[in-house]
Enzyme design. Structure first.
Site, PDB file in Angstrom:
ATOM      1  NE  ARG A  52      -2.508   0.274   3.502  1.00 26.16           N
ATOM      2  CZ  ARG A  52      -3.115   1.069   4.398  1.00 26.16           C
ATOM      3  NH1 ARG A  52      -2.500   1.371   5.519  1.00 26.16           N
ATOM      4  NH2 ARG A  52      -4.315   1.549   4.190  1.00 26.16           N
ATOM      5  N   GLY A  53       0.262   2.366  -0.338  1.00 25.25           N
ATOM      6  CA  GLY A  53       0.954   3.661  -0.272  1.00 25.25           C
ATOM      7  C   GLY A  53       2.194   3.693  -1.152  1.00 25.25           C
TER       8      GLY A  53
ATOM      9  CG  ASN B 209       7.821   2.042   1.940  1.00 25.18           C
ATOM     10  OD1 ASN B 209       7.761   3.248   1.709  1.00 25.18           O
ATOM     11  ND2 ASN B 209       6.721   1.294   2.138  1.00 25.18           N
TER      12      ASN B 209
ATOM     13  CB  THR C 109       2.238   8.924  11.535  1.00 22.92           C
ATOM     14  OG1 THR C 109       0.955   8.486  11.091  1.00 22.92           O
ATOM     15  CG2 THR C 109       3.089   9.325  10.348  1.00 22.92           C
TER      16      THR C 109
ATOM     17  CD  GLN D 298       4.870  19.447  10.379  1.00 20.31           C
ATOM     18  OE1 GLN D 298       5.355  19.930   9.359  1.00 20.31           O
ATOM     19  NE2 GLN D 298       3.895  20.050  11.052  1.00 20.31           N
TER      20      GLN D 298
ATOM     21  N   GLY E 200       4.342  18.275  15.969  1.00 22.13           N
ATOM     22  CA  GLY E 200       3.460  17.106  16.055  1.00 22.13           C
ATOM     23  C   GLY E 200       4.154  15.809  15.693  1.00 22.13           C
TER      24      GLY E 200
ATOM     25  CE1 TYR F 125       6.643   8.930   9.590  1.00 23.07           C
ATOM     26  CE2 TYR F 125       7.539  11.075   8.979  1.00 23.07           C
ATOM     27  CZ  TYR F 125       7.024   9.837   8.613  1.00 23.07           C
ATOM     28  OH  TYR F 125       6.908   9.506   7.284  1.00 23.07           O
TER      29      TYR F 125
ATOM     30  CE1 TYR G 223       2.722  16.437   5.618  1.00 25.91           C
ATOM     31  CE2 TYR G 223       4.738  17.544   4.960  1.00 25.91           C
ATOM     32  CZ  TYR G 223       3.876  17.116   5.950  1.00 25.91           C
ATOM     33  OH  TYR G 223       4.173  17.347   7.273  1.00 25.91           O
TER      34      TYR G 223
HETATM   35  N1  CAA Z   1       3.877  24.959  15.034  1.00 27.09           N
HETATM   36  C1  CAA Z   1       3.853  25.372  16.347  1.00 27.09           C
HETATM   37  N2  CAA Z   1       2.792  25.181  17.140  1.00 27.09           N
HETATM   38  C2  CAA Z   1       1.710  24.597  16.610  1.00 27.09           C
HETATM   39  C3  CAA Z   1       1.683  24.154  15.273  1.00 27.09           C
HETATM   40  C4  CAA Z   1       2.827  24.373  14.482  1.00 27.09           C
HETATM   41  N3  CAA Z   1       2.863  23.993  13.190  1.00 27.09           N
HETATM   42  N4  CAA Z   1       0.490  23.599  15.036  1.00 27.09           N
HETATM   43  C5  CAA Z   1      -0.208  23.688  16.194  1.00 27.09           C
HETATM   44  N5  CAA Z   1       0.522  24.314  17.137  1.00 27.09           N
HETATM   45  C6  CAA Z   1       0.129  24.620  18.510  1.00 27.09           C
HETATM   46  C7  CAA Z   1      -1.268  25.206  18.562  1.00 27.09           C
HETATM   47  O1  CAA Z   1      -1.239  26.593  18.393  1.00 27.09           O
HETATM   48  C8  CAA Z   1      -1.733  24.796  19.948  1.00 27.09           C
HETATM   49  O2  CAA Z   1      -1.182  25.666  20.902  1.00 27.09           O
HETATM   50  P1  CAA Z   1      -1.959  25.927  22.292  1.00 27.09           P
HETATM   51  O3  CAA Z   1      -2.102  24.598  22.969  1.00 27.09           O
HETATM   52  O4  CAA Z   1      -1.070  26.872  23.001  1.00 27.09           O
HETATM   53  O5  CAA Z   1      -3.287  26.524  21.890  1.00 27.09           O
HETATM   54  C9  CAA Z   1      -1.068  23.459  20.150  1.00 27.09           C
HETATM   55  O6  CAA Z   1       0.047  23.417  19.232  1.00 27.09           O
HETATM   56  C10 CAA Z   1      -1.995  22.316  19.860  1.00 27.09           C
HETATM   57  O7  CAA Z   1      -2.465  22.428  18.517  1.00 27.09           O
HETATM   58  P2  CAA Z   1      -3.677  21.553  18.019  1.00 27.09           P
HETATM   59  O8  CAA Z   1      -4.937  21.932  18.748  1.00 27.09           O
HETATM   60  O9  CAA Z   1      -3.738  21.571  16.515  1.00 27.09           O
HETATM   61  O10 CAA Z   1      -3.203  20.156  18.546  1.00 27.09           O
HETATM   62  P3  CAA Z   1      -3.874  18.797  18.340  1.00 27.09           P
HETATM   63  O11 CAA Z   1      -3.458  18.029  19.532  1.00 27.09           O
HETATM   64  O12 CAA Z   1      -5.314  18.899  17.972  1.00 27.09           O
HETATM   65  O13 CAA Z   1      -3.159  18.271  16.998  1.00 27.09           O
HETATM   66  C11 CAA Z   1      -1.450  17.312  15.678  1.00 27.09           C
HETATM   67  C12 CAA Z   1      -1.804  18.030  16.990  1.00 27.09           C
HETATM   68  C13 CAA Z   1      -2.339  16.090  15.471  1.00 27.09           C
HETATM   69  C14 CAA Z   1      -0.018  16.850  15.814  1.00 27.09           C
HETATM   70  C15 CAA Z   1      -1.628  18.285  14.526  1.00 27.09           C
HETATM   71  O14 CAA Z   1      -0.956  19.472  14.830  1.00 27.09           O
HETATM   72  C16 CAA Z   1      -1.049  17.740  13.227  1.00 27.09           C
HETATM   73  O15 CAA Z   1      -1.665  16.908  12.565  1.00 27.09           O
HETATM   74  N6  CAA Z   1       0.156  18.212  12.798  1.00 27.09           N
HETATM   75  C17 CAA Z   1       0.791  17.837  11.526  1.00 27.09           C
HETATM   76  C18 CAA Z   1       1.611  16.624  11.684  1.00 27.09           C
HETATM   77  C19 CAA Z   1       2.130  16.181  10.329  1.00 27.09           C
HETATM   78  O16 CAA Z   1       2.597  16.966   9.518  1.00 27.09           O
HETATM   79  N7  CAA Z   1       2.075  14.873  10.062  1.00 27.09           N
HETATM   80  C20 CAA Z   1       2.511  14.343   8.820  1.00 27.09           C
HETATM   81  C21 CAA Z   1       1.854  12.986   8.605  1.00 27.09           C
HETATM   82  S1  CAA Z   1       2.215  12.326   6.989  1.00 27.09           S
HETATM   83  C22 CAA Z   1       3.815  11.875   7.107  1.00 27.09           C
HETATM   84  O17 CAA Z   1       4.404  11.840   8.138  1.00 27.09           O
HETATM   85  C23 CAA Z   1       4.495  11.491   5.816  1.00 27.09           C
HETATM   86  C24 CAA Z   1       5.702  12.302   5.622  1.00 27.09           C
HETATM   87  O18 CAA Z   1       6.807  11.796   5.746  1.00 27.09           O
HETATM   88  C25 CAA Z   1       5.554  13.700   5.188  1.00 27.09           C
END
Ligand code: CAA
Length: 240
Positions: free
Chosen positions: A12-13, A82, A86, A141, A143, A147, A179
């Site tokens: 997949r993917g 591969n 997450t 990144q 969050g 990873y 992405y």
């Molecule tokens: N930078 C700094 N701070 C951030 C931020 C950022 N980019 N995004 C959110 N915040 C802060 C918010 O302002 C918030 O602050 P407060 O608590 O002070 O209000 C706090 O972080 C929490 O934010 P959320 O309410 O959005 O947090 P959440 O718990 O609901 O979600 C998360 C967190 C699920 C990690 C979400 O932020 C997210 O999905 N982030 C992206 C992660 C990402 O890019 N994943 C890639 C997956 S695909 C992959 O990994 C393949 C690859 O190789 C590319």
């Protein structure tokens, strides 16, 4: 010349696209998977690529899996590490389970999968190892402390293993996808994903085929002078 190629997470993917592209290039492909048996068997029926189930974070299971592939398809010449998962969360909310599961699957698998094939590659004087890293290893990144740490670890692993094996015609390279249009990315929160993809200079997300093409290139016999490198395939989103 076609080789036996293992692609972890190959049904997949990104892994699916890589498996199909390696087969297209003349390799005998073994696609490893863990979770979805039905999906894997549908993939095997549709594409005629052998599928093998084991957990890449489990060293004993990897040794058994590699032995099974080698008995059925021959010595492994190409390994594409591969498989990955997450478990995104802001670090101050991250559980120990979220930390270790990602480290163990994404980085632990580098040892567990590569250790069983490396001695044979060295002895035969041929090997192509391609490790899938990530744009987020390069830029960080929010969050993804777990990873990004694992994916950055892959780059250090790649460079070190490349140095150890260059003289044996075993190359080790990494690809760092941006992405891409995969189930992993599709599982992100839509608002967060939209904000991230708005910043891709190419104006689109990557396609799995963009990554697969790079892996096939690195797996080629003629790519023997390329080793220890990390290829960014991210539409210009981050220039390392
Ligand atoms: N930078 C700094 N701070 C951030 C931020 C950022 N980019 N995004 C959110 N915040 C802060 C918010 O302002 C918030 O602050 P407060 O608590 O002070 O209000 C706090 O972080 C929490 O934010 P959320 O309410 O959005 O947090 P959440 O718990 O609901 O979600 C998360 C967190 C699920 C990690 C979400 O932020 C997210 O999905 N982030 C992206 C992660 C990402 O890019 N994943 C890639 C997956 S695909 C992959 O990994 C393949 C690859 O190789 C590319």
């Amino acid at each position: 010349m076609g080789r036996t190629a293992i692609v972890t997470g190959g049904t997949r993917g990104l892994g699916k696209a890589i498996a199909l592209a390696l087969r297209e290039a003349g390799h005998q492909v073994a696609a490893n998977y863990l979770y979805d048996e039905e999906e894997a068997h549908a993939f095997q029926r549709e594409h005629g690529i052998a599928v093998y189930r084991w957990d890449v974070s489990d060293f004993a299971a990897c040794c058994e899996g590699v032995a099974r592939v080698e008995a059925e398809l021959g010595p492994v010449g190409v390994l594409v590490n591969n498989a990955g998962i997450t478990a995104d969360a802001m670090f101050h909310k991250m559980s120990e389970e979220q930390w270790w599961s990602v480290i163990q699957t994404n980085l632990g698998s580098m040892f567990a999968m590569t250790r069983p094939v490396i001695e044979g590659m060295r002895a035969r004087g041929f090997g192509r190892i391609v490790n899938i890293s990530s744009i987020n290893a390069r830029k960080g990144q929010a969050g993804q402390c777990n990873y990004a740490a694992a994916k950055a670890g892959i780059i250090g692993f790649t460079k070190s293993l490349a140095l150890e094996n260059a003289a044996r015609n075993v190359t080790v390279n990494a690809v760092a996808p941006g992405y891409c249009d995969t189930p992993m990315v599709a599982a992100m929160r839509p608002d967060v994903l939209a904000a991230i993809t708005a910043g891709i200079p190419a104006g689109r997300m990557g396609a799995s085929a963009d990554i697969a093409r790079t892996v096939v290139f690195l797996a080629d016999e003629a790519a023997g002078f390329i080793t220890g490198a990390t290829f960014d395939v991210n539409g210009g989103q981050y220039l390392a």
